[in-house]
Design an enzyme around this catalytic site. Structure first.
Site, PDB file in Angstrom:
ATOM      1  N   GLY A  46      -6.453  -1.567 -15.334  1.00 13.03           N
ATOM      2  CA  GLY A  46      -5.168  -1.474 -14.660  1.00 13.03           C
ATOM      3  C   GLY A  46      -5.243  -0.511 -13.486  1.00 13.03           C
ATOM      4  O   GLY A  46      -6.279   0.111 -13.229  1.00 13.03           O
ATOM      5  N   GLN A  87      -2.216   2.504   9.365  1.00  8.59           N
ATOM      6  CA  GLN A  87      -3.448   2.712   8.616  1.00  8.59           C
ATOM      7  C   GLN A  87      -4.612   2.910   9.576  1.00  8.59           C
ATOM      8  O   GLN A  87      -4.899   2.043  10.401  1.00  8.59           O
ATOM      9  CB  GLN A  87      -3.704   1.506   7.722  1.00  8.59           C
ATOM     10  CG  GLN A  87      -5.120   1.348   7.190  1.00  8.59           C
ATOM     11  CD  GLN A  87      -5.502   2.397   6.203  1.00  8.59           C
ATOM     12  OE1 GLN A  87      -6.048   3.428   6.582  1.00  8.59           O
ATOM     13  NE2 GLN A  87      -5.220   2.164   4.940  1.00  8.59           N
ATOM     14  N   GLU A 119      -3.318  11.577   4.807  1.00 11.55           N
ATOM     15  CA  GLU A 119      -3.871  11.173   3.509  1.00 11.55           C
ATOM     16  C   GLU A 119      -5.224  10.504   3.691  1.00 11.55           C
ATOM     17  O   GLU A 119      -6.168  10.767   2.932  1.00 11.55           O
ATOM     18  CB  GLU A 119      -2.903  10.200   2.812  1.00 11.55           C
ATOM     19  CG  GLU A 119      -3.234   9.937   1.340  1.00 11.55           C
ATOM     20  CD  GLU A 119      -4.133   8.730   1.121  1.00 11.55           C
ATOM     21  OE1 GLU A 119      -4.653   8.603   0.013  1.00 11.55           O
ATOM     22  OE2 GLU A 119      -4.325   7.933   2.063  1.00 11.55           O
ATOM     23  N   ARG A 153      -7.838   3.106   8.846  1.00  6.02           N
ATOM     24  CA  ARG A 153      -9.013   2.301   8.488  1.00  6.02           C
ATOM     25  C   ARG A 153      -8.777   0.855   8.903  1.00  6.02           C
ATOM     26  O   ARG A 153      -7.755   0.265   8.550  1.00  6.02           O
ATOM     27  CB  ARG A 153      -9.275   2.384   6.984  1.00  6.02           C
ATOM     28  CG  ARG A 153     -10.476   1.538   6.579  1.00  6.02           C
ATOM     29  CD  ARG A 153     -10.839   1.727   5.126  1.00  6.02           C
ATOM     30  NE  ARG A 153     -11.481   2.994   4.872  1.00  6.02           N
ATOM     31  CZ  ARG A 153     -12.704   3.305   5.270  1.00  6.02           C
ATOM     32  NH1 ARG A 153     -13.405   2.444   5.954  1.00  6.02           N
ATOM     33  NH2 ARG A 153     -13.222   4.482   5.008  1.00  6.02           N
ATOM     34  N   GLU A 176      -4.149   1.387   0.245  1.00  3.76           N
ATOM     35  CA  GLU A 176      -4.326  -0.015   0.653  1.00  3.76           C
ATOM     36  C   GLU A 176      -5.465  -0.700  -0.090  1.00  3.76           C
ATOM     37  O   GLU A 176      -5.400  -1.892  -0.373  1.00  3.76           O
ATOM     38  CB  GLU A 176      -4.550  -0.120   2.162  1.00  3.76           C
ATOM     39  CG  GLU A 176      -4.587  -1.573   2.638  1.00  3.76           C
ATOM     40  CD  GLU A 176      -4.421  -1.736   4.140  1.00  3.76           C
ATOM     41  OE1 GLU A 176      -4.685  -2.841   4.625  1.00  3.76           O
ATOM     42  OE2 GLU A 176      -4.028  -0.762   4.811  1.00  3.76           O
TER      43      GLU A 176
END
Length: 299
Positions: free
Chosen positions: A75, A54, A129, A56, A96
């Site tokens: 939800g 990741q 992504e 970030r 995440e």
């Protein structure tokens, strides 16, 4: 409504299939792989680990709580993406923030889109992504580009194709990593922009970089003013690039007189046609009153 219920039931059925040791799916060629890979399944949060790839490294707590509140009401609207790494064990590829927010409100399961990918593919999926996100700072993007180049072993040209950016754009981001770490942190914290950083890169000596960076921050210089400051540093004899404008003699002389009179560092901005402004700083309400009384006494 019946359609949505059927889809949820299907997700629960796949969850049971994944927990069956006799159906441990490790590749797309395994039995029942077509029923799992590429489908959305309700997975237990405890069976999912965060992605070490990741890019970030920090998450805004306030926006995370806002997302958690939204998930509590509506939800998880968009499933996270995971890769299967072992029996009933998964690793995040993307999502995440949704994962963290779901844990924050105590959810036990989360809708997950399952993929089977090796470490390199997972790294590429996660980085690409995340690069597409709008809230990454320039240094996070630059570090993601660097990791893709070094760990997936692609050229800048190949990288530009994969992330959908011009090669010059990729190069400009990567050059930011040549800045002193203090300046990189300043950019991540929003004290300067990418434009400021691109100007400072042209100063090779890191000590000089930091000197100019401090001036940029303390004086709130614009990108254009920073570029001029850098040009003046590299070509000190070029007077036309100086960011400090010459003020008329009368104003320069008057600023010294006012400084002595008011016992304050008075600054004057004036053009050659005689127009301008006087700035008198004060340290407190009492100091302001002192200066005001001095000005009144001169009437």
């Amino acid at each position: 409504m019946a359609k949505a219920t059927k889809k949820q039931a299907l997700g629960r059925g796949l969850s049971a299939l994944l927990k069956d040791p006799n159906n441990d799916i490790k590749s797309v060629d395994d039995k029942n792989a077509d029923k799992v890979v590429g489908n959305i399944v309700e997975l237990e949060l405890s069976s999912i680990e965060v992605n070490p790839f990741q890019p970030r490294t920090s998450f805004n707590e306030e926006t995370l709580r806002e997302l958690a509140s939204s998930i509590k009401e509506l939800g998880v609207i968009q499933p996270i993406t995971v890769r299967k790494i072992d029996f009933n064990k998964y690793q995040l590829v993307s999502g995440e923030r949704r994962f963290r927010a779901s844990k924050l409100i105590g959810l036990e399961t989360i809708p997950s889109y399952i993929r089977i990918a090796n470490d390199q593919e997972s790294l590429e999926m996660a980085l690409v992504e995340n690069i597409q996100r709008q809230d990454l700072d320039p240094i996070e993007i630059a570090l993601s580009y660097q990791r893709l180049i070094e760990e997936i072993e692609v050229t800048q040209e190949e990288l530009s194709d994969r992330v959908g950016k011009n090669r010059s754009t990729v190069t400009n981001y990567l050059r930011l990593l040549k800045l002193d770490p203090i300046i990189q942190t300043g950019m991540r914290d929003g004290f300067i922009s990418m434009g400021h950083g691109r100007a400072l890169i042209n100063i090779e000596d890191t000590n000089d970089q930091l000197d100019i960076y401090e001036k940029v921050v303390s004086q709130s210089l614009s990108v254009r003013e920073t570029e001029a400051l850098v040009r003046n540093y590299k070509n000190p004899e070029s007077k036309g690039t100086s960011t400090k404008k010459e003020i008329p003699h009368f104003a320069n002389k008057g600023s010294r007189e006012l400084t002595d009179l008011l016992d304050a560092k008075v600054s004057i901005k004036a053009s050659q046609n005689g127009k301008g402004q006087i700035v008198v700083p004060f340290k407190s309400e009492a100091d302001f009153q002192r200066i005001l009384n001095l000005i009144k006494s001169e009437k």
